[in-house]
Design a protein around this motif. Structure first.
Motif, PDB file in Angstrom:
ATOM      1  N   GLY A   1      59.325  34.631  32.163  1.00 42.11           N
ATOM      2  CA  GLY A   1      60.716  34.185  32.135  1.00 42.11           C
ATOM      3  C   GLY A   1      61.681  35.220  31.611  1.00 42.11           C
ATOM      4  N   GLY A   2      61.286  36.485  31.549  1.00 42.29           N
ATOM      5  CA  GLY A   2      62.144  37.535  31.033  1.00 42.29           C
ATOM      6  C   GLY A   2      62.877  38.283  32.130  1.00 42.29           C
ATOM      7  N   THR A   3      63.629  39.309  31.725  1.00 37.09           N
ATOM      8  CA  THR A   3      64.370  40.150  32.657  1.00 37.09           C
ATOM      9  C   THR A   3      63.905  41.590  32.491  1.00 37.09           C
ATOM     10  OG1 THR A   3      66.171  40.471  31.064  1.00 37.09           O
ATOM     11  CG2 THR A   3      66.387  38.651  32.639  1.00 37.09           C
ATOM     12  N   PHE A   4      63.992  42.332  33.591  1.00 41.70           N
ATOM     13  CA  PHE A   4      63.474  43.704  33.596  1.00 41.70           C
ATOM     14  C   PHE A   4      64.394  44.587  34.422  1.00 41.70           C
ATOM     15  CE2 PHE A   4      60.264  46.954  33.367  1.00 41.70           C
ATOM     16  CZ  PHE A   4      60.398  47.666  34.546  1.00 41.70           C
ATOM     17  N   SER A   5      64.628  45.810  33.947  1.00 45.12           N
ATOM     18  CA  SER A   5      65.407  46.785  34.710  1.00 45.12           C
ATOM     19  C   SER A   5      64.843  48.171  34.446  1.00 45.12           C
ATOM     20  CB  SER A   5      66.893  46.741  34.321  1.00 45.12           C
ATOM     21  OG  SER A   5      67.065  47.099  32.953  1.00 45.12           O
ATOM     22  N   ALA A   6      65.003  49.046  35.436  1.00 44.40           N
ATOM     23  CA  ALA A   6      64.518  50.420  35.307  1.00 44.40           C
ATOM     24  C   ALA A   6      65.334  51.307  36.226  1.00 44.40           C
ATOM     25  CB  ALA A   6      63.036  50.519  35.656  1.00 44.40           C
ATOM     26  N   GLY A   7      65.595  52.532  35.780  1.00 48.40           N
ATOM     27  CA  GLY A   7      66.348  53.467  36.593  1.00 48.40           C
ATOM     28  C   GLY A   7      66.710  54.696  35.809  1.00 48.40           C
ATOM     29  N   PRO A   8      67.367  55.673  36.481  1.00 49.23           N
ATOM     30  CA  PRO A   8      67.768  56.899  35.795  1.00 49.23           C
ATOM     31  C   PRO A   8      68.687  56.605  34.621  1.00 49.23           C
ATOM     32  CG  PRO A   8      67.969  57.139  38.168  1.00 49.23           C
ATOM     33  CD  PRO A   8      67.691  55.691  37.912  1.00 49.23           C
ATOM     34  N   ALA A   9      68.547  57.383  33.570  1.00 51.29           N
ATOM     35  CA  ALA A   9      69.364  57.230  32.369  1.00 51.29           C
ATOM     36  C   ALA A   9      70.372  58.366  32.306  1.00 51.29           C
ATOM     37  CB  ALA A   9      68.487  57.218  31.117  1.00 51.29           C
ATOM     38  N   ALA A  10      71.507  58.094  31.665  1.00 48.40           N
ATOM     39  CA  ALA A  10      72.516  59.129  31.460  1.00 48.40           C
ATOM     40  C   ALA A  10      72.264  59.808  30.114  1.00 48.40           C
ATOM     41  CB  ALA A  10      73.915  58.499  31.481  1.00 48.40           C
ATOM     42  N   PRO A  11      72.387  61.145  30.017  1.00 47.41           N
ATOM     43  CA  PRO A  11      72.766  62.075  31.097  1.00 47.41           C
ATOM     44  C   PRO A  11      71.604  62.495  31.971  1.00 47.41           C
ATOM     45  CG  PRO A  11      72.498  63.268  29.061  1.00 47.41           C
ATOM     46  CD  PRO A  11      72.247  61.822  28.729  1.00 47.41           C
ATOM     47  N   GLY A  12      70.379  62.134  31.607  1.00 48.48           N
ATOM     48  CA  GLY A  12      69.217  62.514  32.408  1.00 48.48           C
ATOM     49  C   GLY A  12      68.011  61.735  31.940  1.00 48.48           C
ATOM     50  N   GLY A  13      66.917  61.835  32.683  1.00 46.36           N
ATOM     51  CA  GLY A  13      65.712  61.113  32.313  1.00 46.36           C
ATOM     52  C   GLY A  13      65.624  59.764  32.973  1.00 46.36           C
ATOM     53  N   PHE A  14      64.880  58.865  32.333  1.00 50.83           N
ATOM     54  CA  PHE A  14      64.603  57.560  32.921  1.00 50.83           C
ATOM     55  C   PHE A  14      64.633  56.498  31.826  1.00 50.83           C
ATOM     56  CE2 PHE A  14      63.429  55.699  36.879  1.00 50.83           C
ATOM     57  CZ  PHE A  14      62.697  54.566  36.603  1.00 50.83           C
ATOM     58  N   ARG A  15      64.993  55.260  32.201  1.00 52.46           N
ATOM     59  CA  ARG A  15      65.113  54.173  31.234  1.00 52.46           C
ATOM     60  C   ARG A  15      64.427  52.928  31.772  1.00 52.46           C
ATOM     61  NH1 ARG A  15      68.833  49.851  30.862  1.00 52.46           N
ATOM     62  NH2 ARG A  15      69.166  49.046  28.730  1.00 52.46           N
ATOM     63  N   VAL A  16      63.611  52.319  30.921  1.00 50.05           N
ATOM     64  CA  VAL A  16      62.965  51.043  31.231  1.00 50.05           C
ATOM     65  C   VAL A  16      63.373  50.053  30.155  1.00 50.05           C
ATOM     66  CG1 VAL A  16      60.767  49.821  31.375  1.00 50.05           C
ATOM     67  CG2 VAL A  16      61.006  52.067  32.430  1.00 50.05           C
ATOM     68  N   HIS A  17      63.838  48.877  30.565  1.00 56.80           N
ATOM     69  CA  HIS A  17      64.329  47.883  29.603  1.00 56.80           C
ATOM     70  C   HIS A  17      63.809  46.506  29.997  1.00 56.80           C
ATOM     71  CE1 HIS A  17      67.187  45.049  27.711  1.00 56.80           C
ATOM     72  NE2 HIS A  17      67.294  45.972  26.779  1.00 56.80           N
ATOM     73  N   ALA A  18      63.309  45.774  29.004  1.00 54.60           N
ATOM     74  CA  ALA A  18      62.798  44.427  29.264  1.00 54.60           C
ATOM     75  C   ALA A  18      63.225  43.490  28.136  1.00 54.60           C
ATOM     76  CB  ALA A  18      61.277  44.431  29.373  1.00 54.60           C
ATOM     77  N   THR A  19      63.587  42.273  28.508  1.00 53.24           N
ATOM     78  CA  THR A  19      63.919  41.224  27.546  1.00 53.24           C
ATOM     79  C   THR A  19      62.954  40.060  27.767  1.00 53.24           C
ATOM     80  OG1 THR A  19      66.249  41.849  27.524  1.00 53.24           O
ATOM     81  CG2 THR A  19      65.696  39.660  26.710  1.00 53.24           C
ATOM     82  N   LEU A  20      62.302  39.631  26.703  1.00 54.80           N
ATOM     83  CA  LEU A  20      61.302  38.571  26.805  1.00 54.80           C
ATOM     84  C   LEU A  20      61.697  37.413  25.895  1.00 54.80           C
ATOM     85  CD1 LEU A  20      58.218  40.914  26.647  1.00 54.80           C
ATOM     86  CD2 LEU A  20      58.688  39.390  28.552  1.00 54.80           C
TER      87      LEU A  20
END
Length: 372
Positions: free
Chosen positions: A347-366
């Motif tokens: 039942g959580g939310t998830f997002s992932a994609g390029p991060a500013a100014p560079g790199g990558f970001r993964v975020h999850a809420t549970l």
């Protein structure tokens, strides 16, 4: 070539150009040789060729060798142009196969011998050793750097593969424990229910209720655990229920594999449901595995936030974010899709994609409740 690699080469070119333009005349004064105006075009050509050294290492070496040989044959003083020559030889040795690099280095050395034999300021045969050193020293340094880089890449790949294999074995054990325990309990309660159904239906009902509860708990745990089977994660210890309390150990493991990781916790840590704790840990684990396998040289930061009714995890890194975001994933829910499946199952939310100014970001809420 990646844009982040062009900037260091551009800065190196500017530095060599500045040193060459400023330092050639003083070098001539120290050696009692006039650095005439004809020396500077050769210095500029040699420095500018370095700008494409990693994209065209052989071309760079050829241009720099011709410019340097002409510079020396014309009798100009030993000076900063030799720095460009050193960089060109080093680059060929560092970024080309040994055989190609050796042939190119031999060609550069042969060209410089023209200076020893025919130069206006020829040192004679005594100059053979110094001239050979101008090629041999940067060549040896470049080969050493290339071999070291390849060894690090192999070690990172082998480590990721070993950890993934160990995790599969650990997951198989987890599945065996979950299914074995759940089915044994269900079988026992079913036998009791069948035995008491006619004579003591109230006790049979209790047994059936226990079967329902046990099967739901086992299915919930199995649903979360089986997601791991389709993915490769960073873990190899035998632990029945990994959780966020194991992040320090995970950080140490990643640091040993060459990825520095920082962990930041906000809010007061809460006692999490087992499935939530496991899912949060797995998201961090998989995200760090992606850093290890795909980000190249990078650092990573893990942030865990505790709030009323939910826990959030975020992993950011300084590696190649766009390549991972654009790369297609295998079917079956591996990689980012596997993390999203694990989180949304609770039942959580998830997002992932390029991060500013560079790199990558993964975020999850549970949410701190079991998914229905």
């Amino acid at each position: 070539m990646d844009r982040e690699r062009r900037w260091p080469d551009a800065l190196l070119t500017v530095a060599l150009l500045a040193i060459g333009l400023v330092g050639t005349a003083p070098a001539g004064v120290n050696q009692g040789v006039d650095a005439g105006p004809g020396a500077y075009p050769l210095v500029v050509v040699a420095a500018l060729a370095v700008a494409v050294r990693r994209r065209r290492p052989l071309v760079t070496l050829a241009v720099v060798t011709v410019a340097t040989t002409a510079y020396l044959v014309l009798g100009y003083p030993y000076g900063p142009i030799l720095l460009s020559f050193f960089v060109a030889v080093y680059t060929v040795a560092a970024y080309r196969p040994v055989r190609d690099a050796a042939v190119a280095g031999a060609g550069a050395l042969a060209a410089l011998l023209a200076y020893v034999l025919f130069g206006a300021r020829s040192p004679g045969l005594v100059g053979l050793m110094p001239v050979a050193a101008w090629v041999v020293v940067p060549f040896a340094a470049g080969v050493t750097a290339r071999l070291s880089r390849e060894a690090v890449a192999r070690n990172r790949t082998d480590e990721a593969r070993r950890l993934a294999d160990a995790e599969r074995l650990r997951v198989a054990r987890e599945v065996h424990d979950v299914v074995g325990h759940g089915l044994a309990a269900i079988h026992l309660q079913a036998e009791i229910a069948l035995h008491l159904l006619d004579r003591r239906p109230e006790q049979a009902e209790a047994a059936l209720t226990a079967i329902s509860r046990t099967s739901k708990e086992a299915l919930d745990e199995l649903r979360v655990t089986l997601t791991v089977v389709r993915r490769e994660e960073v873990a190899d210890e035998r632990a029945p229920a990994p959780g966020l309390d194991q992040l320090p150990h995970l950080r140490e493991r990643l640091a040993g594999a060459g990825v520095p990781v920082t962990v930041e916790v906000t809010g007061a840590p809460l006692a999490l449901p087992v499935a939530v704790d496991l899912a949060a840990y797995r998201v961090v684990q998989e995200a760090l595995t992606n850093v290890l396998r795909h980000a190249g040289p990078a650092t990573a930061a893990v942030r865990v936030g505790y709030a009323p009714g939910e826990v959030t995890v975020e992993v950011t890194d300084t590696g190649r974010g766009r390549s991972r975001d654009a790369a297609p994933e295998p079917s079956g829910g591996s990689g980012l899709a596997g993390m999203r499946e694990r989180v949304t199952a609770l039942g959580g939310t998830f997002s992932a994609g390029p991060a500013a100014p560079g790199g990558f970001r993964v975020h999850a809420t549970l949410p701190l409740r079991e998914a229905a």
